[in-house]
Design an enzyme around this catalytic site. Structure first.
Site, PDB file in Angstrom:
ATOM      1  CG  HIS A   1       3.198   0.531   3.267  1.00  0.00           C
ATOM      2  ND1 HIS A   1       4.160  -0.147   3.975  1.00  0.00           N
ATOM      3  CD2 HIS A   1       2.013   0.182   3.810  1.00  0.00           C
ATOM      4  CE1 HIS A   1       3.584  -0.881   4.912  1.00  0.00           C
ATOM      5  NE2 HIS A   1       2.282  -0.699   4.836  1.00  0.00           N
TER       6      HIS A   1
ATOM      7  CG  ASP B   1       7.447   1.269   3.014  1.00  0.00           C
ATOM      8  OD1 ASP B   1       6.516   0.440   3.066  1.00  0.00           O
ATOM      9  OD2 ASP B   1       7.343   2.427   3.447  1.00  0.00           O
TER      10      ASP B   1
ATOM     11  CB  CYS C   1       1.808  -3.843   3.985  1.00  0.00           C
ATOM     12  SG  CYS C   1       1.017  -3.893   5.605  1.00  0.00           S
TER      13      CYS C   1
END
Length: 500
Positions: free
Chosen positions: A385, A383, A128
């Site tokens: 993820h 993000d 990430c």
């Protein structure tokens, strides 16, 4: 976000996950003592099985997302990378939507070519921070190469943006009637929004200013995205970033801190031949040494320039520059001890309001995010993820949709991990001087005794440092009196930093 190995049972939970990852790294004692013909094949087979189990779990965990809306206050301005939007009309909401969707969104991918030295074909669960770093660099490249205020022409063709805008009834509680939404979800059967502009009364299409220019820049936009492709030749792809991380003691499957990623990005830009007119400077000890930046940006007549946007339009230019090399400045910092120091929040807001700021990579504990703005006391972020299938960027018309996000998300400043890296961009020497002045003013606004970082005249070596932006070690952060303790217990996320 911490620079530790992911054996801390972050994703599968329990002893099963810990045993799987530990076995993948070192092999269990039972297998190390195995003898006989099966000893040569058993470790490989077990490692492959464990890798498949971890891959399957991460694909399940990150392969779906809950559909939810983010709520914005229509009476408070929202800041996105130096631009301000007051969401009190549909036109202004669309302007914000276009600006947000046009940022490059780089997420977990699966089924890409195997990473060298491992059996991994995905970065789910550990990459990430690398993805956040890619987004930070991508924003620097967009500012560097694309027309000013460029907006992706297809932004309005994506599904309906996932947010609502409210007028608060009182300072303590948000409520009210949302502004009518625009666009239409895929598969809804509703007619799509016009991609190039808005529909004026009477059916006459009103083009957005600059839309023709933005369309002309699309080939360069597509080329820029391809540089972040998930295959070994890509100059900023995860394969190369993992390879460059080895010199910092990292390898595929490890977690990367924001300081380490800053140095990996510097090495990647230095290595590539695609954008030779761009340099990356990484601050040392929370200090930007101006003379080091000036020397780094001195022209290199012997080297050809990479693609550029000329001042007259979006044409690609390869003529040599005899005056200045543009620069991305990355500043690894720590905004507190174990948690974010509230005294730095206003300073972070002022930094995000600057046009020279290209964002912040950080996040919340063990969860990296790319921050691009804020509204009131909440940060706006992209993000990484979310696990998506790999895209073959070598194809002429590969899909760009998975590289742009139409769902703005927010989180409170209080949840931000103090370990982060702030990015800035300067096109030329005049811009760098303006950057120093503007950032210096923003830093001086902090109520904290010590600023987040500083600008210094001269070179790092004048202060006993070797060279400029070459050390992969994290910054030294000076804490106020009363917090100076070498024996105090800190979280593992402080491994990239030294406290004096």
């Amino acid at each position: 976000m911490n620079s530790v190995s992911p054996s801390a049972v972050q994703y599968m939970g329990g002893a099963v996950q810990e045993e799987l990852l530990e076995g993948r790294r070192t092999g269990s004692p039972a297998r190390r003592l195995a003898v006989g013909p099966e000893a040569a094949t058993e470790p490989d087979e077990v490692d492959k099985l464990k890798a498949k189990l971890i891959l399957a779990w991460n694909n399940v965990k990150y392969g779906w997302s809950v559909k939810s809306k983010t709520f914005f206050n229509k009476t408070s301005p929202i800041t996105v990378l130096g631009q301000s939007y007051l969401l009190n009309s549909e036109d202004e909401v669309e302007r914000f939507h276009g600006a947000f969707v046009s940022r490059l969104w780089l997420t977990y991918r699966r089924e890409f070519p195997q990473l060298e030295g491992s059996s991994l074909t995905t970065d789910c669960g550990w990459g990430c921070m690398l993805r956040s770093g890619q987004m930070l660099l991508a924003q620097g490249l967009l500012v560097h190469l694309m027309p000013r205020d460029w907006v992706w022409p297809n932004a309005q063709q994506l599904e309906d943006v996932d947010f609502e805008v409210f007028r608060p009834r009182s300072p303590s509680r948000a409520g009210g009637v949302p502004i009518p939404s625009f666009g239409s979800p895929r598969g809804s059967g509703a007619p799509p929004k016009s991609p190039a502009g808005q529909q004026a009364p009477g059916g006459v299409q009103r083009k957005r200013p600059g839309s023709v220019r933005d369309m002309q820049a699309e080939p360069l936009h597509r080329r820029l995205v391809s540089w972040f492709g998930d295959h070994p030749p890509a100059p900023f792809g995860v394969h190369l970033l993992v390879e460059l991380g080895k010199s910092s003691g990292k390898r595929a499957g490890d977690w990367y801190g924001p300081s380490v990623v800053a140095h990996i990005l510097r090495k990647a830009v230095c290595k590539t031949t695609e954008v030779n007119n761009l340099a990356v400077y990484v601050a040392q000890d929370c200090t930007v040494y101006k003379e080091d930046v000036l020397q780094l940006c001195e022209p290199s007549p012997s080297r050809d320039k990479g693609p550029q946007i000329s001042s007259n339009g979006p044409q690609i230019s390869n003529s040599p520059d005899t005056s200045w090399k543009s620069v991305i400045i990355l500043v690894p910092v720590r905004l507190g001890g174990e948690a974010l120091n509230p005294a730095y929040i206003e300073c972070v807001k002022r930094i995000l309001k600057l046009e020279c700021c290209i964002g912040i990579i950080g996040g919340k504990p063990k969860h990296s995010l790319y921050f691009v703005g804020f509204q009131d006391e909440q940060l706006l972020y992209l993000d990484p993820h979310y696990c998506q299938s790999v895209v073959d960027v070598t194809q002429a018309d590969f899909s760009l949709e998975s590289f742009h996000c139409c769902s703005p998300r927010k989180m409170p400043f209080s949840r931000m991990d103090p370990s982060c890296t702030i990015g800035f961009y300067a096109k030329n020497q005049k811009d760098f001087e303006s950057l120093c002045a503007a950032v210096g003013e923003a830093l001086s606004s902090s109520t904290e005794k010590y600023p987040i970082f500083t600008f210094m005249d001269g070179q790092g070596q004048d202060y006993g440092l070797e060279g400029h932006s070459i050390s992969p070690a994290g910054p030294t952060h000076i804490l106020p009196p009363g917090r100076l303790s070498r024996n105090s217990t800190t979280r593992a996320s402080t491994d990239d930093f030294v406290f004096l």
